[in-house]
Design a protein around this motif. Structure first.
Motif, PDB file in Angstrom:
ATOM      1  N   PRO A  20      12.133  14.036  -3.444  1.00 54.32           N
ATOM      2  CA  PRO A  20      12.608  13.274  -4.593  1.00 54.32           C
ATOM      3  C   PRO A  20      11.583  12.308  -5.173  1.00 54.32           C
ATOM      4  CG  PRO A  20      13.572  12.439  -2.558  1.00 54.32           C
ATOM      5  CD  PRO A  20      12.874  13.708  -2.213  1.00 54.32           C
ATOM      6  N   LEU A  21      10.524  11.998  -4.425  1.00 56.95           N
ATOM      7  CA  LEU A  21       9.483  11.104  -4.936  1.00 56.95           C
ATOM      8  C   LEU A  21       8.191  11.858  -5.243  1.00 56.95           C
ATOM      9  CD1 LEU A  21       9.929   8.050  -2.510  1.00 56.95           C
ATOM     10  CD2 LEU A  21      11.134   8.552  -4.651  1.00 56.95           C
ATOM     11  N   ALA A  22       8.286  13.177  -5.411  1.00 60.18           N
ATOM     12  CA  ALA A  22       7.088  13.993  -5.569  1.00 60.18           C
ATOM     13  C   ALA A  22       6.320  13.689  -6.852  1.00 60.18           C
ATOM     14  CB  ALA A  22       7.454  15.478  -5.524  1.00 60.18           C
ATOM     15  N   ASP A  23       6.950  13.012  -7.796  1.00 60.36           N
ATOM     16  CA  ASP A  23       6.254  12.673  -9.043  1.00 60.36           C
ATOM     17  C   ASP A  23       5.556  11.327  -8.964  1.00 60.36           C
ATOM     18  OD1 ASP A  23       8.676  11.319  -8.852  1.00 60.36           O
ATOM     19  OD2 ASP A  23       8.947  11.206 -11.027  1.00 60.36           O
ATOM     20  N   LEU A  24       5.530  10.719  -7.787  1.00 57.85           N
ATOM     21  CA  LEU A  24       4.912   9.405  -7.632  1.00 57.85           C
ATOM     22  C   LEU A  24       3.632   9.497  -6.818  1.00 57.85           C
ATOM     23  CD1 LEU A  24       8.048   7.200  -6.836  1.00 57.85           C
ATOM     24  CD2 LEU A  24       6.919   7.519  -9.055  1.00 57.85           C
ATOM     25  N   ARG A  25       2.628   8.763  -7.261  1.00 56.58           N
ATOM     26  CA  ARG A  25       1.365   8.669  -6.517  1.00 56.58           C
ATOM     27  C   ARG A  25       1.223   7.245  -6.006  1.00 56.58           C
ATOM     28  NH1 ARG A  25      -2.681  10.736  -9.957  1.00 56.58           N
ATOM     29  NH2 ARG A  25      -2.336  12.744  -8.938  1.00 56.58           N
ATOM     30  N   VAL A  26       0.924   7.120  -4.718  1.00 49.86           N
ATOM     31  CA  VAL A  26       0.789   5.836  -4.045  1.00 49.86           C
ATOM     32  C   VAL A  26      -0.634   5.685  -3.539  1.00 49.86           C
ATOM     33  CG1 VAL A  26       1.617   4.381  -2.153  1.00 49.86           C
ATOM     34  CG2 VAL A  26       3.194   5.971  -3.299  1.00 49.86           C
ATOM     35  N   VAL A  27      -1.256   4.555  -3.819  1.00 50.40           N
ATOM     36  CA  VAL A  27      -2.525   4.208  -3.185  1.00 50.40           C
ATOM     37  C   VAL A  27      -2.200   3.167  -2.120  1.00 50.40           C
ATOM     38  CG1 VAL A  27      -4.772   3.106  -3.469  1.00 50.40           C
ATOM     39  CG2 VAL A  27      -3.950   4.731  -5.189  1.00 50.40           C
ATOM     40  N   GLU A  28      -2.469   3.512  -0.869  1.00 44.33           N
ATOM     41  CA  GLU A  28      -2.188   2.613   0.238  1.00 44.33           C
ATOM     42  C   GLU A  28      -3.470   1.933   0.694  1.00 44.33           C
ATOM     43  OE1 GLU A  28      -1.524   3.254   4.852  1.00 44.33           O
ATOM     44  OE2 GLU A  28       0.228   3.987   3.743  1.00 44.33           O
ATOM     45  N   MET A  29      -3.486   0.624   0.607  1.00 46.15           N
ATOM     46  CA  MET A  29      -4.571  -0.181   1.134  1.00 46.15           C
ATOM     47  C   MET A  29      -3.998  -1.085   2.207  1.00 46.15           C
ATOM     48  SD  MET A  29      -6.790  -1.124  -2.279  1.00 46.15           S
ATOM     49  CE  MET A  29      -5.491  -2.021  -3.123  1.00 46.15           C
ATOM     50  N   GLY A  30      -4.788  -1.439   3.173  1.00 47.55           N
ATOM     51  CA  GLY A  30      -4.283  -2.229   4.277  1.00 47.55           C
ATOM     52  C   GLY A  30      -4.297  -1.396   5.550  1.00 47.55           C
ATOM     53  N   GLN A  31      -3.740  -1.960   6.615  1.00 50.21           N
ATOM     54  CA  GLN A  31      -3.853  -1.293   7.899  1.00 50.21           C
ATOM     55  C   GLN A  31      -2.761  -1.779   8.848  1.00 50.21           C
ATOM     56  OE1 GLN A  31      -7.854  -2.413   8.859  1.00 50.21           O
ATOM     57  NE2 GLN A  31      -7.322  -4.474   9.510  1.00 50.21           N
ATOM     58  N   LEU A  32      -2.777  -1.214  10.046  1.00 45.99           N
ATOM     59  CA  LEU A  32      -1.799  -1.491  11.094  1.00 45.99           C
ATOM     60  C   LEU A  32      -0.412  -0.997  10.673  1.00 45.99           C
ATOM     61  CD1 LEU A  32      -3.145  -4.939  12.322  1.00 45.99           C
ATOM     62  CD2 LEU A  32      -3.597  -2.663  13.266  1.00 45.99           C
ATOM     63  N   ILE A  33       0.632  -1.831  10.663  1.00 47.90           N
ATOM     64  CA  ILE A  33       1.985  -1.298  10.577  1.00 47.90           C
ATOM     65  C   ILE A  33       2.731  -1.701   9.307  1.00 47.90           C
ATOM     66  CG2 ILE A  33       4.224  -1.184  11.760  1.00 47.90           C
ATOM     67  CD1 ILE A  33       2.671  -1.929  14.353  1.00 47.90           C
ATOM     68  N   ALA A  34       2.710  -2.974   8.957  1.00 48.83           N
ATOM     69  CA  ALA A  34       3.622  -3.478   7.934  1.00 48.83           C
ATOM     70  C   ALA A  34       3.464  -2.772   6.593  1.00 48.83           C
ATOM     71  CB  ALA A  34       3.434  -4.983   7.768  1.00 48.83           C
ATOM     72  N   GLY A  35       2.236  -2.580   6.127  1.00 44.02           N
ATOM     73  CA  GLY A  35       2.027  -1.830   4.896  1.00 44.02           C
ATOM     74  C   GLY A  35       2.108  -0.330   5.116  1.00 44.02           C
ATOM     75  N   PRO A  36       1.379   0.205   6.094  1.00 39.51           N
ATOM     76  CA  PRO A  36       1.379   1.654   6.307  1.00 39.51           C
ATOM     77  C   PRO A  36       2.744   2.261   6.629  1.00 39.51           C
ATOM     78  CG  PRO A  36      -0.583   0.714   7.272  1.00 39.51           C
ATOM     79  CD  PRO A  36       0.262  -0.449   6.811  1.00 39.51           C
ATOM     80  N   PHE A  37       3.644   1.536   7.285  1.00 39.37           N
ATOM     81  CA  PHE A  37       4.957   2.127   7.527  1.00 39.37           C
ATOM     82  C   PHE A  37       5.726   2.276   6.222  1.00 39.37           C
ATOM     83  CE2 PHE A  37       9.443   1.665   9.332  1.00 39.37           C
ATOM     84  CZ  PHE A  37       9.523   3.002   9.667  1.00 39.37           C
ATOM     85  N   CYS A  38       5.535   1.352   5.283  1.00 31.54           N
ATOM     86  CA  CYS A  38       6.105   1.524   3.946  1.00 31.54           C
ATOM     87  C   CYS A  38       5.553   2.795   3.304  1.00 31.54           C
ATOM     88  CB  CYS A  38       5.797   0.303   3.077  1.00 31.54           C
ATOM     89  SG  CYS A  38       6.325   0.458   1.357  1.00 31.54           S
ATOM     90  N   GLY A  39       4.226   3.002   3.419  1.00 33.29           N
ATOM     91  CA  GLY A  39       3.630   4.227   2.892  1.00 33.29           C
ATOM     92  C   GLY A  39       4.181   5.461   3.560  1.00 33.29           C
ATOM     93  N   GLN A  40       4.424   5.390   4.874  1.00 33.15           N
ATOM     94  CA  GLN A  40       5.001   6.533   5.589  1.00 33.15           C
ATOM     95  C   GLN A  40       6.374   6.874   5.026  1.00 33.15           C
ATOM     96  OE1 GLN A  40       5.524   6.147   9.917  1.00 33.15           O
ATOM     97  NE2 GLN A  40       7.379   7.381   9.719  1.00 33.15           N
ATOM     98  N   LEU A  41       7.200   5.870   4.790  1.00 37.57           N
ATOM     99  CA  LEU A  41       8.542   6.117   4.281  1.00 37.57           C
ATOM    100  C   LEU A  41       8.501   6.767   2.899  1.00 37.57           C
ATOM    101  CD1 LEU A  41      10.238   2.765   5.354  1.00 37.57           C
ATOM    102  CD2 LEU A  41      10.474   5.000   6.449  1.00 37.57           C
ATOM    103  N   LEU A  42       7.620   6.288   2.039  1.00 34.04           N
ATOM    104  CA  LEU A  42       7.503   6.877   0.700  1.00 34.04           C
ATOM    105  C   LEU A  42       6.974   8.305   0.792  1.00 34.04           C
ATOM    106  CD1 LEU A  42       6.008   3.796  -1.191  1.00 34.04           C
ATOM    107  CD2 LEU A  42       8.398   4.546  -1.144  1.00 34.04           C
ATOM    108  N   GLY A  43       6.005   8.528   1.677  1.00 34.04           N
ATOM    109  CA  GLY A  43       5.463   9.866   1.852  1.00 34.04           C
ATOM    110  C   GLY A  43       6.471  10.839   2.408  1.00 34.04           C
ATOM    111  N   ASP A  44       7.347  10.376   3.282  1.00 35.14           N
ATOM    112  CA  ASP A  44       8.375  11.256   3.846  1.00 35.14           C
ATOM    113  C   ASP A  44       9.255  11.852   2.763  1.00 35.14           C
ATOM    114  OD1 ASP A  44       7.518  10.841   6.411  1.00 35.14           O
ATOM    115  OD2 ASP A  44       9.206   9.581   7.028  1.00 35.14           O
ATOM    116  N   PHE A  45       9.431  11.138   1.668  1.00 39.90           N
ATOM    117  CA  PHE A  45      10.276  11.641   0.596  1.00 39.90           C
ATOM    118  C   PHE A  45       9.466  12.182  -0.580  1.00 39.90           C
ATOM    119  CE2 PHE A  45      13.150   9.211   3.154  1.00 39.90           C
ATOM    120  CZ  PHE A  45      14.263  10.037   3.177  1.00 39.90           C
TER     121      PHE A  45
END
Length: 401
Positions: free
Chosen positions: A8-33
């Motif tokens: 459902p989010l295939a039309d969105l492009r995300v640039v993830e900057m940062g590291q460890l968990i707090a930001g990257p887990f948000c990126g993981q959730l968006l990527g999962d969808f």
């Protein structure tokens, strides 16, 4: 956007900057969808999560394939002007940026929101930090553990006779990431109406605070301070772990009046539900210790399997306290594919939790495990930015990528 996902989010492009968990887990959730998540990592080392967690003898992290799943890795030295320029060009082609640097870092790199929105007015900038972007504590370094402490959850976890405990997971970081993902989707939805992007400000301590139920009015209005209560909640009974004949522990939650009547019937003690000491929620809470003793005396004489069978048949919520081994052996986990398996080049079959929550028409998917460092440099820089092989080689030679 060119991505192989049909989520459902295939039309969105995300640039993830940062590291460890707090930001990257948000990126993981968006990527999962289905979002195309392009992760920017420092050349040479990359995200420290590549080394965190328990390792196999050949030294590969078992955490990285999970938190970086569905993402593309490109290397980019954001501390250089050329790296900042590359990042800016990618962001101009993105819908969302996720970052978890200390406030002011992006601004020092010339990548503050006011600069970015000039060329990409629809951009949603997601900022995950310990204390948020404003307020006197904003400049402080803020790890998840500090957010858990100041957000209130550490004070109420553990045994009352021991110092505050922590959950065995990175709770604060993960909560901030989940709220960041929620804010991202709200901001994208608003953009459909207005055409404008905005900043999503997710602070770890506030994400924890959001989970603290009625903690604040209990203190302000009733003068009641929640404390550590071990395996129970004060005045909520019965809801505890109880021993079985084999020495295992089973959690039984029958604190609602109707459910307690069912538990009393399963115990062969229906009169307990009419006893003034246990007939109401308040009475059971007041007599918690005595009631727990009665239930424990009953459960201790029954094997775990038989006990759970009786409780489930009687409509009483109950379950064993699972470890990872239990999850792998549970038929319900298998039937719902709560645990999925992909193939890792070093580990072989690689199990992990699936995408959640479940959507009936456009479910999330795990398309691939965490990538190698810079694995997608050619694809992303070539396809999106039009850089040639010679240009990429030159950038690599200068340490920019």
């Amino acid at each position: 956007m060119t991505d192989t996902s049909s989520g459902p989010l295939a039309d969105l492009r995300v640039v993830e900057m940062g590291q460890l968990i707090a930001g990257p887990f948000c990126g993981q959730l968006l990527g999962d969808f289905g979002a195309e998540v392009i992760k920017l990592e420092s050349p040479g080392a990359g995200d420290p999560m590549r080394q965190w967690g328990r390792e196999k003898p050949h030294g590969r992290s078992l955490w990285w394939p999970v938190i970086a799943r569905n993402k593309k890795s490109v290397t980019c030295d954001l501390r250089t002007a050329e790296g900042q320029g590359l990042a800016r060009r990618l962001i101009d082609r993105a819908d969302i940026v996720v970052e978890n640097f200390r406030p002011g870092t992006l601004e020092r790199w010339g990548l503050g929101y006011e600069e970015l929105r000039r060329s990409n007015p629809g951009l949603v900038l997601v900022r995950v930090t310990g204390f948020g972007q404003t307020g006197p504590y904003a400049p402080r370094a803020g790890y998840g553990s500090i957010g858990e402490a100041m957000g209130g959850v550490r004070h109420v976890i553990g045994d009352p006779g021991s110092p505050p405990s922590r959950a065995g997971i990175s709770l604060g970081d993960s909560l901030a990431a989940v709220f960041a993902a929620l804010g991202t989707l709200a901001a994208v939805h608003d953009r459909h109406r207005t055409g404008r992007g905005q900043v999503v400000d997710s602070a770890i301590y506030e994400a924890v605070l959001a989970m603290m139920e009625s903690l604040l009015p209990e203190w302000a209005i009733a003068g009641y301070q929640r404390e550590r209560t071990g395996p129970v909640l004060s005045n909520v009974a019965p809801s505890n772990v109880y021993p079985t004949k084999g020495g295992e522990m089973v959690l039984v939650a029958a604190n609602q009046d109707t459910v307690f009547r069912r538990l009393a019937a399963v115990m062969g003690r229906p009169e307990l539900a009419e006893d003034p000491r246990y007939a109401t929620h308040g009475a059971r809470g007041h007599n918690m210790d005595e009631l727990d003793g009665l239930i424990a005396g009953w459960t201790a004489g029954i094997g775990t399997g038989e006990l759970l069978g009786r409780l489930h048949d009687g409509g009483v919520p109950a379950g064993r306290i699972y470890t990872a081994r239990d999850m792998f052996e549970d038929p319900h986990f298998a039937a719902r594919e709560a645990i999925i398996r992909l193939t890792h080049p070093d580990f072989g079959e690689f199990p992990m939790q699936g995408a959640f929550p479940r959507l009936s028409e456009t479910p999330g998917t795990v398309r691939h495990l965490g990538p190698e460092l810079g694995e997608h440099n050619t694809d992303v820089y070539g396809r999106l930015l039009g850089l040639t092989g010679d240009e990429l080689t030159a950038l690599s030679g200068r340490g920019v990528i």
